[in-house]
Scaffold this motif. Structure first.
Motif, mmCIF file in Angstrom:
data_model
loop_
_atom_site.group_PDB
_atom_site.id
_atom_site.type_symbol
_atom_site.label_atom_id
_atom_site.label_comp_id
_atom_site.label_asym_id
_atom_site.label_seq_id
_atom_site.Cartn_x
_atom_site.Cartn_y
_atom_site.Cartn_z
ATOM 1 N N PHE A 1 3.178 -30.141 15.493
ATOM 2 C CA PHE A 1 4.584 -30.538 15.650
ATOM 3 C C PHE A 1 5.366 -29.343 16.194
ATOM 4 O O PHE A 1 5.710 -28.420 15.450
ATOM 5 N N SER A 2 5.625 -29.403 17.489
ATOM 6 C CA SER A 2 6.166 -28.240 18.196
ATOM 7 C C SER A 2 7.687 -28.212 18.177
ATOM 8 O O SER A 2 8.346 -29.252 18.133
ATOM 9 N N ASN A 3 8.232 -26.996 18.253
ATOM 10 C CA ASN A 3 9.675 -26.834 18.438
ATOM 11 C C ASN A 3 10.034 -26.676 19.916
ATOM 12 O O ASN A 3 11.203 -26.751 20.272
ATOM 13 N N SER B 1 16.776 -22.019 23.049
ATOM 14 C CA SER B 1 16.783 -20.880 22.119
ATOM 15 C C SER B 1 15.411 -20.223 22.111
ATOM 16 O O SER B 1 14.387 -20.920 22.078
ATOM 17 N N ILE B 2 15.377 -18.886 22.117
ATOM 18 C CA ILE B 2 14.072 -18.197 22.153
ATOM 19 C C ILE B 2 13.514 -17.959 20.751
ATOM 20 O O ILE B 2 12.524 -17.275 20.578
ATOM 21 N N PRO C 1 4.805 -20.158 18.135
ATOM 22 C CA PRO C 1 4.077 -18.885 18.192
ATOM 23 C C PRO C 1 3.223 -18.835 19.456
ATOM 24 O O PRO C 1 2.810 -19.897 19.928
ATOM 25 N N PRO C 2 2.932 -17.696 20.057
ATOM 26 C CA PRO C 2 3.276 -16.360 19.542
ATOM 27 C C PRO C 2 4.702 -15.891 19.881
ATOM 28 O O PRO C 2 5.178 -14.962 19.268
ATOM 29 N N GLU C 3 5.386 -16.554 20.854
ATOM 30 C CA GLU C 3 6.737 -16.085 21.217
ATOM 31 C C GLU C 3 7.630 -16.052 19.982
ATOM 32 O O GLU C 3 8.376 -15.109 19.755
ATOM 33 N N HIS C 4 7.533 -17.119 19.176
ATOM 34 C CA HIS C 4 8.416 -17.240 18.025
ATOM 35 C C HIS C 4 8.260 -16.062 17.067
ATOM 36 O O HIS C 4 9.242 -15.542 16.538
ATOM 37 N N GLY D 1 15.109 -26.238 5.840
ATOM 38 C CA GLY D 1 13.837 -26.397 6.529
ATOM 39 C C GLY D 1 12.759 -25.619 5.783
ATOM 40 O O GLY D 1 13.043 -24.948 4.771
ATOM 41 N N VAL D 2 11.510 -25.726 6.246
ATOM 42 C CA VAL D 2 10.396 -24.956 5.658
ATOM 43 C C VAL D 2 9.454 -24.553 6.778
ATOM 44 O O VAL D 2 9.560 -25.050 7.893
ATOM 45 N N GLY D 3 8.512 -23.685 6.432
ATOM 46 C CA GLY D 3 7.537 -23.267 7.441
ATOM 47 C C GLY D 3 8.101 -22.154 8.311
ATOM 48 O O GLY D 3 9.126 -21.550 7.985
ATOM 49 N N ILE D 4 7.475 -21.940 9.444
ATOM 50 C CA ILE D 4 7.807 -20.753 10.243
ATOM 51 C C ILE D 4 9.233 -20.785 10.796
ATOM 52 O O ILE D 4 9.794 -19.746 11.105
ATOM 53 N N HIS D 5 9.824 -21.973 10.935
ATOM 54 C CA HIS D 5 11.191 -22.059 11.466
ATOM 55 C C HIS D 5 12.237 -22.197 10.364
ATOM 56 O O HIS D 5 13.425 -22.351 10.674
ATOM 57 N N GLY D 6 11.817 -22.162 9.107
ATOM 58 C CA GLY D 6 12.784 -22.272 8.007
ATOM 59 C C GLY D 6 13.922 -21.280 8.249
ATOM 60 O O GLY D 6 13.696 -20.154 8.705
ATOM 61 N N CYS D 7 15.133 -21.687 7.940
ATOM 62 C CA CYS D 7 16.339 -20.945 8.339
ATOM 63 C C CYS D 7 16.235 -19.435 8.084
ATOM 64 O O CYS D 7 16.124 -18.994 6.940
#
Ligand code: HEM
Length: 397
Positions: free
Chosen positions: A60-62, A81-82, A88-91, A338-344
């Motif tokens: 599930f991509s951002n 937004s970058i 990942p890996p950019e994120h 939110g949760v996971g790598i993009h959690g706020c």
């Protein structure tokens, strides 16, 4: 047997937005994964499936975009937004820079200023007695403390709110009012970009800390500018709206406000509960990279999935008595950020900002009442109030 559960509910309609909690209950009753026919998107709305989708970033991509638009098929309205709209890996690289700029050490340094501003603004509002809570209190406070921390000049800060409407308005389907709004305020994105340049940011602010990462070679100068832009996009309306909704919840639950007034150290937990109970960020999107399965439902590649955080936060399978507003609740597994790598990445900042505000409020205000109809704003990315008429009774000196 139909191969999917469908619904005609429209999460962007005024009726849905006026009372999303009734709609969420209906969706949770329909099944774990529902296809919203009106917009050709999938949605998840239980705690466990939201967790599953948000933590599986390989599926599930951002990068497909933070809103309903599918960037794999449609052109974004601005350069994405970058951090929020990359995988990942950019994120990982950009996230590391922002996490450092918002470290506990940085937050400790700004706490005093938040406390001073909150105490002053609450005192001024209390002295007036009858106020329109949004325009006179819950909007001015974040609009002062947030840009101050970033290092923005004082002038024309209302442009941050206009920009917020542009950013979060783009979250939903294109509608006439949004196109008109973009046209009316077409100079604002340029104003924002100018404010994000290195020489526009005050020494010692978070903006300059982000540029310091460029000096160290961790990001480019252009990326530093883009990360300051992300900050200004994500950090104002979210807190304005969440603080406003929390204040309304407290005013509408005098028993809960009494607990806070008696013990202002509950301020942080009160805001934590409001972030679960009724918060600015009701939903976020993901786009599938491959064919996948959620709770037995097959979803194809390149499809939009809407995750209703506001519904997951009211899921009785995870939260006991989920519709009750209880400021002493011990929340395990907050999903409102939110949760996971993009959690706020700004969640500790938001908590601090709100804690200082509600602590000052509880220290100074004996009682708070809603005195007339409140109004919700109708832009699709965030839930928030535009009107909150209040009567404040200050504590006896
Ligand atoms: C109560 C206030 C806030 C709420 C409810 C909130 C909510 C959220 C949510 C739900 C996400 C996840 C988005 C996703 O997974 O697609 C997010 C991400 C983000 N938030 Fe917040 N936010 C708040 C305040 C802030 C503040 C104050 C800042 C800046 C200081 C901020 C900066 C960000 C950024 C940069 C991201 C992207 C993180 C990433 O992609 O790794 N937020 N926020």
């Amino acid at each position: 047997m139909p191969d999917r559960v469908t619904s005609q509910l429209d999460p962007f309609s005024p009726e849905f937005r006026a009372d999303p909690y009734a709609a969420y209950e209906e969706l949770r009753g329909l099944g774990k994964v529902v296809y919203l026919e009106k917009h050709d998107i999938w949605c998840v709305h239980h705690y466990d499936t939201c967790q599953q989708v948000l933590t599986d970033y390989e599926t599930f991509s951002n990068a497909g975009g933070g809103g309903i638009k599918n960037y794999f098929k449609e052109k974004p309205w601005r350069k994405p937004s970058i951090i929020l709209e990359v995988d990942p890996p950019e994120h990982t690289r950009t996230r590391t820079v922002l996490s450092r700029a918002l470290s506990p050490r940085v937050l400790r340094q700004i706490r005093d200023r938040f406390e001073v501003d909150a105490a002053r603004m609450v005192a001024e509002a209390g002295a007036k007695g009858e106020i329109e809570g949004v325009s006179e209190l819950t909007r001015p406070y974040p609009l002062k403390v947030f840009p101050d921390s970033v290092g923005l000049a004082d002038a024309d800060r209302d442009n941050l709110l206009i920009y917020g409407t542009m950013v979060f308005g783009a979250f939903g389907p294109t509608v006439p009012w949004y196109e008109e709004y973009m046209e009316t305020h077409k100079d604002v994105p340029e104003w924002i970009i100018a404010r994000c340049q290195r020489d526009a940011l005050a020494e010692g602010g978070i903006g300059q800390m982000i540029y310091a990462a460029a000096d160290e070679g961790k990001i480019t100068e252009e990326e530093a500018m883009m990360l300051v832009r992300t900050f200004l996009s994500a950090g104002v309306d979210t807190t304005v709206d969440s603080i406003g909704l929390c204040l309304r919840a407290l005013a509408e639950h005098p028993d809960q406000y009494a607990k806070l007034r008696e013990d202002p150290s509950l301020a942080r937990n009160a805001f934590e509960e409001a972030t679960r109970y009724d918060s600015s960020s009701q939903s976020i999107f993901r786009t599938t990279l491959t064919e996948c399965e959620v709770a037995g439902q097959k979803i194809g590649a390149n499809e939009k999935v809407m995750c209703f955080l506001g519904s997951a936060s009211r899921d009785g399978a995870h939260f006991e008595d989920p519709d009750a507003f209880d400021i002493t609740r011990k929340i395990k597994g907050q999903i409102g950020y939110g949760v996971g790598i993009h959690g706020c990445v700004g969640q500790m900042f938001a908590r601090l900002e709100a804690e200082c505000f509600f602590q000052a409020f509880a220290q100074q205000i004996e009682s708070v009442e809603v005195t007339g109809p409140t109004e919700l704003r109708m832009h699709p990315g965030l839930r928030g109030l535009t009107k909150l008429p209040l009567k404040l009774t200050p504590k006896a000196a």
